[in-house]
Every structure is written in C-alpha cells, then in structure tokens.
Design an enzyme around this catalytic site. Sequence first.
Site, PDB file in Angstrom:
ATOM      1  CG  HIS A  67      -0.169   0.269   2.486  1.00  0.00           C
ATOM      2  ND1 HIS A  67       0.647  -0.687   3.058  1.00  0.00           N
ATOM      3  CD2 HIS A  67      -0.057   1.378   3.248  1.00  0.00           C
ATOM      4  CE1 HIS A  67       1.218  -0.162   4.134  1.00  0.00           C
ATOM      5  NE2 HIS A  67       0.811   1.089   4.277  1.00  0.00           N
ATOM      6  CG  HIS A  82       0.150   5.707   3.137  1.00  0.00           C
ATOM      7  ND1 HIS A  82      -1.187   5.364   3.192  1.00  0.00           N
ATOM      8  CD2 HIS A  82       0.764   5.002   4.116  1.00  0.00           C
ATOM      9  CE1 HIS A  82      -1.371   4.501   4.177  1.00  0.00           C
ATOM     10  NE2 HIS A  82      -0.194   4.265   4.761  1.00  0.00           N
TER      11      HIS A  82
END
Length: 163
Positions: A67, A82
């Site tokens: 992620h 992110h």
Amino acid sequence: MFKKMFKKDKEEAVFAPATGQFVKLEEVPDPVFNQKMMGEGIAVKPTSGTIVAPAAGEIIQVAETKHAFGIRTELGQEILVHIGLETVALKGEGFNVLVKLGDKVTAGQPVVEADIDFIEKNASSTVIPVVVTNSMENKFDFDWKNVTDVVAGETVVFESKTK
C-alpha cells in the site's frame, strides 16, 4: 571561487502520483498526515488506479502490504507515497506492485496498480498522501503549486530546491 562555480541551486519538480483531485495535506482525514507528523507534502484523491513515481530516483521502500512505497530522489528527498488510508489492513489485496527495492524509476513511471473500487469499499479513504519524510531536516525549500485537477506524472504539485 571554485566553490561558487560548482555550487548551483538544485531544483526538482515533484509530480502528481495519480490522476484525480489535488488535496491539501491539512485536509487529509488522518492526523498522522494532516498534522504533518510524517513530513510536508500533498495528497491526491485518485480517479484511476495507476500510481506513478512522483519524481525520478531509487525505490528505497516497498511496504510488505503493497500500500506504500518510498523513493529517494536525485535531490535527496525521501518521498513516501501512501495509497489510501487504513490500507495496511488490506494485507496487499487490491495492489499490484510493478517495481522492487533498489529499482531506478523515472517521474511518471507506473509503480503500483491499485484497485480503487476495492480500496473505496474496504478502507477508510482512497486519498493518496505524498510526503517528504526527511523534510524536517530543513534541507529543502518547497514551492507548493495551486492546482485542482491533476494528471499522474504530468502535473507538477510542488518544486523543491536545496537550501
């Protein structure tokens, strides 16, 4: 005299990591990002799942859960991308990483394919913070751009130069 000849201000453009809407870091619905605990930066609310390198550099981090990734740029910025909020809980589902640790990337090069619909249903937000994690070292001056709609790898979201 020689020092002056060789010391030139270095500048670097940082591009949107995804196509979508520009979001100020202060408006990201997560205190770790909106209070700049991780560093200075911006965010993008994506409309597509191709996440690109925001600048040229070396991949210095790929989260085990896919992620997030980090790039060390030629200027020395360490940029964390992110993808979504609370996405670590997805344990990698919905993410396809296209690079590996140590790879050299160019600005705009696809790094992760993210399933935005899946993330929207299973995480708290699809917003993508882009943070200069070593900005607290006070080595860089930032020129934040006033943009709204951004295109992955094409729209400059901020420029940095060494102090």
